[in-house]
Enzyme design. Structure first.
Site, PDB file in Angstrom:
ATOM      1  N   TRP A 199       1.501   0.765   5.059  1.00 61.44           N
ATOM      2  CA  TRP A 199       2.131  -0.522   4.803  1.00 61.44           C
ATOM      3  C   TRP A 199       2.108  -0.708   3.282  1.00 61.44           C
ATOM      4  O   TRP A 199       1.061  -0.973   2.693  1.00 61.44           O
ATOM      5  CB  TRP A 199       1.345  -1.650   5.461  1.00 61.44           C
ATOM      6  N   VAL A 236       6.612   5.222   5.961  1.00 61.58           N
ATOM      7  CA  VAL A 236       6.351   4.098   5.064  1.00 61.58           C
ATOM      8  C   VAL A 236       6.925   2.829   5.676  1.00 61.58           C
ATOM      9  O   VAL A 236       8.093   2.797   6.081  1.00 61.58           O
ATOM     10  CB  VAL A 236       6.978   4.341   3.679  1.00 61.58           C
ATOM     11  N   LYS A 237       6.095   1.804   5.745  1.00 68.88           N
ATOM     12  CA  LYS A 237       6.557   0.491   6.182  1.00 68.88           C
ATOM     13  C   LYS A 237       6.709  -0.402   4.957  1.00 68.88           C
ATOM     14  O   LYS A 237       5.784  -0.520   4.152  1.00 68.88           O
ATOM     15  CB  LYS A 237       5.567  -0.147   7.162  1.00 68.88           C
ATOM     16  N   GLN A 238       7.875  -1.021   4.829  1.00 72.64           N
ATOM     17  CA  GLN A 238       8.149  -1.832   3.646  1.00 72.64           C
ATOM     18  C   GLN A 238       9.026  -3.019   4.023  1.00 72.64           C
ATOM     19  O   GLN A 238       9.869  -2.924   4.917  1.00 72.64           O
ATOM     20  CB  GLN A 238       8.861  -0.990   2.593  1.00 72.64           C
TER      21      GLN A 238
END
Length: 350
Positions: A199, A236-238
């Site tokens: 995150w 990837v968390k964005q």
């Protein structure tokens, strides 16, 4: 199928027909049914990590597409159980969280070690588990932007997790320590055969200037992504970008004018593509967060976010509060609507 054009409203033509002006799609490594074989098999990930990643891509309504829809429910710690679950107290029971992910056709469920450990023998073989290992507990007074570990990788392995997740608050005073901790966690997870999700959030009051929140600017979030993939995150968390020019507005760090004149425009698909580009041009999947629940407009907003992510070259959406802070049937409908975007072959990469 969901009426995607209807939900997009006046933005439908623009979002569905836009051609990227900055980085062309031909330069990207795009999602697809063969993503693990085509891209990840050439990395240093072990066969066990590849197997767990393939199980993620092969589960739920999006199985075989190369896209993912993940249900995340860790807000009971970060936002307090009351603020997270008062609207729908049944999700205080971990069983109902996992059941929502299954009935909602998700590729995986991401939650705390306590939630997933409470039901691991019942569900770990039915849907991939992603254990979120660190959290910002907000009983510390005054509150501060920090993420601390609530467990270790071995516990995640023992409860049957396919992957582990962790947050780094880039820009916070503690970000250097968090980055080092998460890097070590990810290395150990890979040793044990689990994939990793980071995150990549920005947290610093200084990122807000003249009424603009640059913690969701394309340039700053893009750099956070680039740091996330550097510690070998597999996903990837964005947050999806809402503006650009954080570096220049804050007179902070280093950038290049080409980012603002050539590589991006102010269109949300171009801004999100810069996030994808910073994930090694798509070799690491970008999933955007669904954001907080605002009520009546949640369905349309979730679909809009998914369309932008897909057309930018992203890998999917991670949608929590918009799904579980409403009646179960409506939560399932919202998750299916997001997934319908990725199942619709007419919605292509811009």
């Amino acid at each position: 199928m969901t009426d995607i054009q209807g939900l997009l409203g006046d933005e439908a033509k623009d979002l569905l027909t836009f051609t990227a002006q900055g980085i062309p799609s031909e330069d990207l490594v795009l999602p697809g049914p063969d993503f693990v074989d085509r891209t990840l098999s050439a990395t240093d990930r072990s066969p066990r990590v590849l197997r767990n990643l393939q199980s993620l891509f092969d589960h739920g309504r999006l199985a075989g597409t190369g896209y993912v829809s993940i249900l995340p429910v860790d807000q009971g710690i970060e936002h307090s159980a009351a603020s997270a679950f008062a609207a729908n107290p049944r999700y205080l029971d971990p069983r109902n969280i996992v059941e929502l992910a299954i009935e909602g056709g998700c590729n995986a469920v991401a939650s705390t070690m306590g939630v997933l450990g409470a039901v691991s023998r019942r569900y770990a073989h039915k849907i991939p588990f992603i254990v979120k290992l660190n959290h910002n507990e907000l009983l510390t007074y005054p509150n501060h932007y920090d993420q601390i570990m609530f467990g270790n990788v071995e516990q995640c392995f023992e409860l049957g997790a396919a992957g582990v997740g962790a947050t780094v608050y880039f820009g916070s005073e503690q970000s250097d320590r968090q980055l080092q901790e998460v890097s070590q966690v990810f290395a150990r997870a890979h040793e044990l055969g689990m994939f990793t999700v980071v995150w990549c959030y920005l947290r610093n009051a200084a990122f807000k200037k003249d009424g603009v929140d640059y913690s969701v600017s394309a340039d700053l979030t893009g750099q956070a992504n680039h740091l996330g993939v550097t510690i070998e995150a597999d996903i990837v968390k964005q947050k999806q970008p809402e503006n650009n020019g954080g570096y220049t507005a804050l007179d902070f760090g280093r950038t290049d004018k080409l980012l603002y004149s050539t590589l991006t425009t102010d269109h949300p698909i171009d801004l999100t593509r810069w996030q994808v580009a910073n994930c090694y041009m798509g070799r690491v999947g970008l999933i955007n967060s669904g954001g907080a629940s605002a009520g009546k407009g949640d369905l349309a907003q979730a679909v809009r976010t998914a369309v932008i992510n897909k057309r930018a070259g992203g890998t999917g959406l991670i949608t929590g509060r918009k799904a579980f802070q409403r009646p179960t049937s409506e939560g399932i409908e919202l998750l299916h609507a997001v997934q319908d975007v990725y199942l619709d072959d007419s919605i292509t990469v811009a």
